[in-house]
Design a protein around this motif. Structure first.
Motif, PDB file in Angstrom:
ATOM      1  N   GLY A   1      11.420  -3.608   0.301  1.00 10.17           N
ATOM      2  CA  GLY A   1      11.028  -4.668   1.481  1.00 10.17           C
ATOM      3  C   GLY A   1      11.653  -4.483   2.815  1.00 10.17           C
ATOM      4  O   GLY A   1      10.992  -4.415   3.748  1.00 10.17           O
ATOM      5  N   THR A   2      12.815  -4.236   2.762  1.00 15.29           N
ATOM      6  CA  THR A   2      13.630  -3.928   4.244  1.00 15.29           C
ATOM      7  C   THR A   2      13.141  -2.641   4.603  1.00 15.29           C
ATOM      8  O   THR A   2      12.721  -2.698   6.041  1.00 15.29           O
ATOM      9  N   LEU A   3      12.834  -1.668   3.871  1.00 15.92           N
ATOM     10  CA  LEU A   3      12.276  -0.382   4.569  1.00 15.92           C
ATOM     11  C   LEU A   3      10.730  -0.555   5.065  1.00 15.92           C
ATOM     12  O   LEU A   3      10.701  -0.059   6.146  1.00 15.92           O
ATOM     13  N   LYS A   4       9.929  -1.483   4.493  1.00 19.85           N
ATOM     14  CA  LYS A   4       8.779  -1.628   4.934  1.00 19.85           C
ATOM     15  C   LYS A   4       8.864  -2.389   6.406  1.00 19.85           C
ATOM     16  O   LYS A   4       8.191  -2.075   7.459  1.00 19.85           O
ATOM     17  N   VAL A   5       9.795  -3.487   6.442  1.00 19.09           N
ATOM     18  CA  VAL A   5       9.757  -4.240   7.575  1.00 19.09           C
ATOM     19  C   VAL A   5      10.577  -3.295   8.774  1.00 19.09           C
ATOM     20  O   VAL A   5       9.976  -3.503  10.065  1.00 19.09           O
ATOM     21  N   VAL A   6      11.407  -2.458   8.558  1.00 21.56           N
ATOM     22  CA  VAL A   6      12.173  -1.433   9.492  1.00 21.56           C
ATOM     23  C   VAL A   6      11.055  -0.800   9.791  1.00 21.56           C
ATOM     24  O   VAL A   6      10.839  -0.282  11.158  1.00 21.56           O
ATOM     25  N   GLY A   7      10.172  -0.107   9.090  1.00 21.35           N
ATOM     26  CA  GLY A   7       9.224   0.879   9.647  1.00 21.35           C
ATOM     27  C   GLY A   7       8.061   0.156  10.363  1.00 21.35           C
ATOM     28  O   GLY A   7       7.631   0.791  11.269  1.00 21.35           O
TER      29      GLY A   7
ATOM     30  N   ALA B   1      16.132  -6.692  -8.473  1.00 21.82           N
ATOM     31  CA  ALA B   1      16.068  -7.293  -7.286  1.00 21.82           C
ATOM     32  C   ALA B   1      16.493  -6.707  -6.079  1.00 21.82           C
ATOM     33  O   ALA B   1      15.956  -6.665  -4.887  1.00 21.82           O
ATOM     34  N   LEU B   2      17.636  -5.918  -6.220  1.00 21.64           N
ATOM     35  CA  LEU B   2      17.985  -5.007  -5.279  1.00 21.64           C
ATOM     36  C   LEU B   2      17.048  -4.005  -4.671  1.00 21.64           C
ATOM     37  O   LEU B   2      16.898  -3.670  -3.869  1.00 21.64           O
ATOM     38  N   LEU B   3      16.477  -3.161  -5.995  1.00 17.22           N
ATOM     39  CA  LEU B   3      15.433  -2.283  -5.494  1.00 17.22           C
ATOM     40  C   LEU B   3      14.138  -3.114  -4.735  1.00 17.22           C
ATOM     41  O   LEU B   3      13.569  -2.437  -3.714  1.00 17.22           O
ATOM     42  N   ILE B   4      13.926  -4.345  -5.153  1.00 14.07           N
ATOM     43  CA  ILE B   4      12.611  -4.797  -4.427  1.00 14.07           C
ATOM     44  C   ILE B   4      13.122  -5.153  -2.943  1.00 14.07           C
ATOM     45  O   ILE B   4      12.301  -4.953  -2.163  1.00 14.07           O
TER      46      ILE B   4
END
Length: 115
Positions: free
Chosen positions: A23-29, A16-19
């Motif tokens: 997801g956070t990296l995608k949103v920030v990008g 769950a932490l990996l997902i």
């Protein structure tokens, strides 16, 4: 038959932490590309022509990422533009697709398509 691998709470928490991290990296990008597109759209659609006493200002800009991968991205930019010539002001909207490519960890504008 013996059970070799079983799911426990630590394994599920790790997944769950990996997902959430990816997801956070995608949103920030996506936010980074949208901010770059917002800045470039403001500089492109806001202009001044002193000889004709004409200028254009941008009221609001909306950005949306259409496609994004590790080497290129396409962002849709839309907004409201006010064009003033000799005291007369006209309002209009604009819509453009900005294509970016990545070079040495920086997003470079490659193409602008007006719609």
């Amino acid at each position: 038959m013996e059970k070799i691998f079983s799911f426990n709470k630590w394994f599920i928490l790790f997944c769950a932490l990996l997902i959430v991290t990816f997801g956070t990296l995608k949103v920030v990008g996506d936010m980074r590309i949208c901010e770059e597109a917002n800045y470039l759209a403001r500089t492109m659609f806001a202009w001044e022509w002193p000889e004709l006493k004409a200028n254009a200002t941008v009221d609001s800009i909306r950005t949306r990422v259409l496609q994004h991968n590790s080497t290129d991205a396409v962002v849709e930019v839309s907004g409201n533009q006010n064009v003033a010539t000799n005291g007369a002001t006209t309002n209009g909207t604009f819509l453009a697709n900005l294509s970016f490519y990545k070079q040495q960890n920086k997003w470079i504008l490659g193409k602008v398509e007006l719609k």
